[in-house]
Structures are given as C-alpha cells and as structure tokens.
Design a protein around this motif. Structure first.
Motif, mmCIF file in Angstrom:
data_model
loop_
_atom_site.group_PDB
_atom_site.id
_atom_site.type_symbol
_atom_site.label_atom_id
_atom_site.label_comp_id
_atom_site.label_asym_id
_atom_site.label_seq_id
_atom_site.Cartn_x
_atom_site.Cartn_y
_atom_site.Cartn_z
ATOM 1 N N GLU A 264 -15.369 -24.571 169.534
ATOM 2 C CA GLU A 264 -14.816 -25.599 168.662
ATOM 3 C C GLU A 264 -15.836 -25.875 167.557
ATOM 4 O OE1 GLU A 264 -11.839 -26.474 168.859
ATOM 5 O OE2 GLU A 264 -11.329 -25.763 170.863
ATOM 6 N N GLY A 265 -15.371 -25.995 166.317
ATOM 7 C CA GLY A 265 -16.277 -26.166 165.191
ATOM 8 C C GLY A 265 -16.698 -24.823 164.633
ATOM 9 N N SER A 266 -17.601 -24.845 163.680
ATOM 10 C CA SER A 266 -18.061 -23.610 163.046
ATOM 11 C C SER A 266 -19.543 -23.706 162.733
ATOM 12 C CB SER A 266 -17.279 -23.347 161.744
ATOM 13 O OG SER A 266 -17.438 -24.424 160.844
ATOM 14 N N GLY A 267 -20.149 -22.567 162.454
ATOM 15 C CA GLY A 267 -21.566 -22.548 162.101
ATOM 16 C C GLY A 267 -22.431 -23.119 163.208
ATOM 17 N N ASP A 268 -23.398 -23.960 162.824
ATOM 18 C CA ASP A 268 -24.335 -24.541 163.782
ATOM 19 C C ASP A 268 -23.661 -25.518 164.743
ATOM 20 O OD1 ASP A 268 -26.343 -23.094 162.610
ATOM 21 O OD2 ASP A 268 -26.989 -24.731 161.279
ATOM 22 N N SER A 269 -22.485 -26.017 164.376
ATOM 23 C CA SER A 269 -21.798 -27.008 165.220
ATOM 24 C C SER A 269 -20.847 -26.366 166.229
ATOM 25 C CB SER A 269 -21.021 -27.999 164.343
ATOM 26 O OG SER A 269 -19.979 -27.327 163.641
ATOM 27 N N PHE A 317 -16.531 -15.617 174.195
ATOM 28 C CA PHE A 317 -16.434 -16.820 173.367
ATOM 29 C C PHE A 317 -15.969 -16.405 171.969
ATOM 30 C CE2 PHE A 317 -19.679 -17.871 176.551
ATOM 31 C CZ PHE A 317 -19.217 -19.097 177.014
ATOM 32 N N CYS A 318 -14.868 -16.977 171.517
ATOM 33 C CA CYS A 318 -14.316 -16.644 170.202
ATOM 34 C C CYS A 318 -14.232 -17.891 169.329
ATOM 35 C CB CYS A 318 -12.907 -16.052 170.338
ATOM 36 S SG CYS A 318 -12.853 -14.471 171.212
ATOM 37 N N TYR A 319 -14.312 -17.682 168.023
ATOM 38 C CA TYR A 319 -14.149 -18.790 167.075
ATOM 39 C C TYR A 319 -12.664 -19.079 166.872
ATOM 40 C CZ TYR A 319 -19.096 -18.278 165.918
ATOM 41 O OH TYR A 319 -20.464 -18.228 165.993
ATOM 42 N N ARG A 320 -12.363 -20.311 166.503
ATOM 43 C CA ARG A 320 -10.975 -20.679 166.229
ATOM 44 C C ARG A 320 -10.438 -19.939 165.012
ATOM 45 N NH1 ARG A 320 -7.922 -22.706 170.255
ATOM 46 N NH2 ARG A 320 -9.043 -24.318 171.397
ATOM 47 N N LYS A 321 -11.341 -19.465 164.156
ATOM 48 C CA LYS A 321 -10.937 -18.697 162.982
ATOM 49 C C LYS A 321 -11.567 -17.309 163.096
ATOM 50 C CE LYS A 321 -10.476 -22.783 160.031
ATOM 51 N NZ LYS A 321 -10.883 -23.455 158.788
ATOM 52 N N PRO A 322 -11.046 -16.494 164.026
ATOM 53 C CA PRO A 322 -11.682 -15.200 164.307
ATOM 54 C C PRO A 322 -11.314 -14.136 163.290
ATOM 55 C CG PRO A 322 -9.740 -15.453 165.657
ATOM 56 C CD PRO A 322 -9.859 -16.731 164.840
ATOM 57 N N PHE A 353 -21.933 -24.333 175.599
ATOM 58 C CA PHE A 353 -22.564 -23.105 175.132
ATOM 59 C C PHE A 353 -22.337 -22.946 173.629
ATOM 60 C CE2 PHE A 353 -21.759 -22.276 179.634
ATOM 61 C CZ PHE A 353 -23.016 -21.854 180.049
ATOM 62 N N THR A 354 -23.366 -22.496 172.941
ATOM 63 C CA THR A 354 -23.306 -22.256 171.502
ATOM 64 C C THR A 354 -23.642 -20.783 171.250
ATOM 65 O OG1 THR A 354 -25.653 -22.727 171.123
ATOM 66 C CG2 THR A 354 -24.113 -24.612 171.102
ATOM 67 N N PRO A 355 -23.351 -20.278 170.040
ATOM 68 C CA PRO A 355 -23.734 -18.895 169.740
ATOM 69 C C PRO A 355 -25.228 -18.638 169.949
ATOM 70 C CG PRO A 355 -22.172 -19.689 168.114
ATOM 71 C CD PRO A 355 -22.516 -20.866 168.968
ATOM 72 N N ASP A 356 -26.069 -19.621 169.632
ATOM 73 C CA ASP A 356 -27.516 -19.447 169.821
ATOM 74 C C ASP A 356 -27.899 -19.397 171.295
ATOM 75 O OD1 ASP A 356 -28.063 -19.317 167.134
ATOM 76 O OD2 ASP A 356 -28.550 -21.448 166.933
ATOM 77 N N SER A 357 -27.241 -20.207 172.124
ATOM 78 C CA SER A 357 -27.630 -20.282 173.534
ATOM 79 C C SER A 357 -27.247 -19.038 174.323
ATOM 80 C CB SER A 357 -27.027 -21.531 174.184
ATOM 81 O OG SER A 357 -25.618 -21.413 174.301
ATOM 82 N N VAL A 358 -26.274 -18.263 173.831
ATOM 83 C CA VAL A 358 -25.874 -17.037 174.541
ATOM 84 C C VAL A 358 -26.372 -15.774 173.841
ATOM 85 C CG1 VAL A 358 -23.811 -18.168 175.460
ATOM 86 C CG2 VAL A 358 -23.635 -16.845 173.331
ATOM 87 N N ALA A 359 -27.122 -15.949 172.751
ATOM 88 C CA ALA A 359 -27.533 -14.804 171.923
ATOM 89 C C ALA A 359 -28.337 -13.769 172.708
ATOM 90 C CB ALA A 359 -28.331 -15.288 170.720
ATOM 91 N N SER A 360 -29.148 -14.212 173.672
ATOM 92 C CA SER A 360 -30.022 -13.277 174.392
ATOM 93 C C SER A 360 -29.251 -12.374 175.344
ATOM 94 C CB SER A 360 -31.079 -14.059 175.185
ATOM 95 O OG SER A 360 -30.453 -14.901 176.158
ATOM 96 N N SER A 361 -28.025 -12.773 175.716
ATOM 97 C CA SER A 361 -27.253 -11.985 176.686
ATOM 98 C C SER A 361 -25.916 -11.503 176.145
ATOM 99 C CB SER A 361 -26.992 -12.823 177.953
ATOM 100 O OG SER A 361 -28.192 -13.216 178.563
ATOM 101 N N ARG A 362 -25.640 -11.732 174.873
ATOM 102 C CA ARG A 362 -24.316 -11.441 174.330
ATOM 103 C C ARG A 362 -24.118 -9.963 174.049
ATOM 104 N NH1 ARG A 362 -24.144 -10.523 168.704
ATOM 105 N NH2 ARG A 362 -21.931 -11.070 168.612
ATOM 106 N N LEU A 363 -22.865 -9.544 174.161
ATOM 107 C CA LEU A 363 -22.426 -8.227 173.714
ATOM 108 C C LEU A 363 -21.394 -8.438 172.615
ATOM 109 C CD1 LEU A 363 -21.731 -6.617 177.204
ATOM 110 C CD2 LEU A 363 -23.667 -6.078 175.734
#
Length: 409
Positions: A264-269, A317-322, A353-363
């Motif tokens: 939910e939200g975009s960018g850093d939020s 995890f997907c963005y609302r505007k993918p 969870f945010t994009p930054d918090s999962v960055a180390s394990s994301r595919l």
C-alpha cells in the motif's frame, strides 16, 4: 497482420517427408510434430536452414489437415531465397540450426530488425506475406488457392483503375486501443485478484497447452520442458497451504508455492502490513516449508531428488500500480521473498514489510521463473507426493481434500 512467431525448420529432416513439389519452390510435407517446432495454427514465418552449410532462406509455414492420429500436413510457401549465414546473426547465435524450434518474442523482433541490413528485398517480401496471409482461412488447399486467386484479381482490378490500397492497409493494421484503455497506463491501480490472474495466465514465452481444468494451466517451452500452474486463490488449497498459485515443475518433479500481497502506498511509503490473515497464511506456508526441509535430500535417494534448497514457499509483494517486468517473463514486477525470511522477521516482531526490508532476500519475477524451472529448489520425495494427492483431491472435490504432511518442527 503481424507474425508473432518465427520457427526454425531444418531442411534435411523433412526432405523424405515431402508430399509434392508444385507451384515453383512451394511444397507440402507430413510430420508427427517431432521435427517441426510446436506452434499454434499458423501461418508462421520459418527459417529454412540447411544444417551442413548453415545457410538459410525464409518462407511461410502453415499447419493443414490431420493425415492420421498423430500426423499433420504442413505447407511451406512464399520462399524467399537468401542463402544468409545462420551463425552470423546475433538473434540466432544461441540457437541450434539442426533442431526445429520457436524463437521467443525478443529473438523474433531482433531477427526482423537484423535481416533487412543484409537482404534488401526482405521488406518487400515481408509486406507481401503479411498482406497475403492476413486471414488464416481454414480451407482445403484447393479452396485456399481459389480465395487467393480472387484476392489477386481484385487487387489487380483496383490497380488498373488507379486505386492505391496502401492507405487502407495502414488503417486496417493500425493498433487501436479499446476506448476504456485510452487514458490508462501502467499507473492504473490493480486489485490483488487481477495480479494473481495475470501471473497465472502466462509463463515466460512458453506456449500454453490445451486446457486441463478451469483452475489449471500448463505451459511448454520450445525445448519440451513443462510447468503446470494451479490457481488456488480463495479455495481449499489456499486454506491448507496459504498460497494463491502452485507451480509444478514436471522434470524433476517438485512444487513451488506463492502467496501474493500488495504494497500500500508508493516509493518510501510502500508497505505490506502483517495482519491476522497474513499470519495465518504464513503459518500454513511454514508447515509446508518445514516438511519440505525435513524430507529434502535425506529421504530423496535418487539424483533428481537432490535440492540445493528445500525452500518451497514464497510471498510475492506487488505494488498497487504494477508494471510488467519484461516481454520475456510476461509477469508483473514485484519482490518475491522466501517464507523463511518472513518467518524470522515476524518472530522478531516486524509489523509490516517494505521494499527495503526484503531487499536482501528478494527475487525478481524473472529470477523466480528461472527458479521454478530449475531442479535445485522446491519440494521432493514424500512432500511432492503428498501435494500430488492433495491437489488431485482438491480439484475433484475441494471439501474433502486434506493435506497430510509430517512437520519437521
């Protein structure tokens, strides 16, 4: 009409199967599909290559009538003699000229841009075959010839009276959006269900095979590899496993399972909250992962049972505007994260969870599809067999299906 597929057709294997040689270079031949790359009913541009010399011409191939239970008639026509060297084209450098296969969309586009540089007559030929095969009529060979003769006669009559059909052809080939799509772009908001269906409806550039079940799609690569995807969203399968899509790799047999969550939200939020429903789904996925780890390698005594990792469950995890990650994957972009990472984080008290918090394990989506087709990850042995039985029962009668797994915890 735009040709969406290009096929490689080695000449030597089909010489003995020719049925006739008429109308100049055009010919028909019979094949069970073993020597001809699998393509949906054409017409399809084909690269006629002579494997010993590596020289190739271009033509149009169409699958015709069935000759027997397994054998089809194929028609090769409109041959453009080029004699170009197969190995000197960048789009073809990774391909084997002695094996029938389909080019993926990016390879096809690249080849169509490369050929005009070495063949001045290609553009005229391509325009001609696009117009001639604009309507793939399901007629007998004789009926198809009559229709083409009528089309040629009509075109000649119009030219005699000074009519230029180029404007009409451009108008007919113009790519027009549906009215409700005019003001939409990749920024349009998407619902979670729509994202799941989009990923279920395509896999890389593989061809979808005939339907097996309303909730099941199977895809086949040009090399014959297969992946089957089960739509589990809002079913007993999701209740028992916690996932929305189940990927089954045919060789070596094994499963990867994916739950979808929206940022939910975009960018850093942007963030996905860990609510009661998410925790319930994580518990179900952890149960599958735990059983997979317990049975991996130690109980799989055959080579195809070896796994570099027994991780079987993931959350995307997907963005609302993918947006789509690329034409090669045809999957929506997102962060695909192993459930083990999320389990550790939630035990530590993480609430979102945010994009930054999962960055180390994301595919990425493309990395995940590579994972799904490799034999190094996912379930094996008893866990695969338990999921086989559970899915079969669920698809027959979801109310009676029970997933019998022995936990490793």
């Amino acid at each position: 009409m735009t040709f969406k597929q290009i096929a490689i057709l080695p000449l030597r294997p089909i010489e003995s199967a020719r049925l006739d040689e008429t109308e100049g270079d055009d010919f028909t031949f019979a094949d069970t599909g073993d020597r001809v790359p699998k393509f949906k009913v054409g017409p399809v541009i084909c690269i006629l290559v002579d494997p010993p010399t590596g020289a190739f011409d271009l033509a149009v191939i169409t699958r015709g009538q069935r000759l027997s239970t397994f054998e089809w008639r194929y028609r090769v026509e409109d041959i453009l003699r080029l004699g170009l060297p197969f190995g000197e084209f960048e789009a073809l450098e990774q391909l084997d000229p002695s094996r029938g296969q389909l080019l993926n969309p990016s390879q096809s586009d690249a080849l169509l841009h490369e050929i005009p540089r070495q063949a001045e007559n290609f553009d005229d030929w391509y325009a001609f075959v696009r117009e001639r095969h604009a309507f793939a009529l399901d007629l007998s060979s004789h009926g198809r010839d009559i229709v083409r003769q009528q089309a040629d006669a009509t075109r000649m009559a119009l030219q005699i009276v000074g009519f230029d059909g180029s404007e009409v052809r451009r108008a007919l080939s113009e790519d027009r959006q549906a009215p409700f799509m005019r003001d939409l772009d990749e920024g349009a908001r998407a619902l979670e269900d729509a994202v799941i269906i989009s990923d279920w409806s395509a896999f890389q550039d593989w061809d979808e095979t005939p339907p097996l079940h309303a909730a099941v799609k199977r895809y086949r690569s040009a090399q014959g590899r297969q992946v089957t995807i089960v739509y589990a969203n809002r079913t007993n399968i999701e209740t028992s496993t916690g996932v929305d899509l189940v990927y089954y790799r045919h060789r070596p047999p094994g499963y990867l399972l994916v739950q979808y969550k929206m940022y939910e939200g975009s960018g850093d939020s942007a963030r996905a909250s860990v609510n009661r429903q998410f925790r319930k789904e994580l518990r179900a996925m952890n149960r599958v992962d735990s059983a997979s780890r317990k049975h991996a390698n130690a109980t799989c005594e055959v080579l195809e049972g070896y796994r570099l990792s027994a991780a079987a469950c993931f959350v995307k995890f997907c963005y609302r505007k993918p947006g789509f990650e690329g034409l090669d994957t045809r999957l929506l972009s997102g962060d695909v994260v192993p459930t083990e990472h999320l389990k550790i984080a939630t035990k530590a008290g993480v609430k979102s969870f945010t994009p930054d918090s999962v960055a180390s394990s994301r595919l990425t989506a493309s990395q995940f599809t590579s994972l799904a087709t490799s034999g190094l990850f996912g379930t094996c042995g008893d866990v695969t067999e338990a999921l086989d039985a559970f899915l079969e029962a669920s698809l027959k009668d979801g109310r009676r299906a029970v997933l019998a797994l022995e936990s490793g915890e």
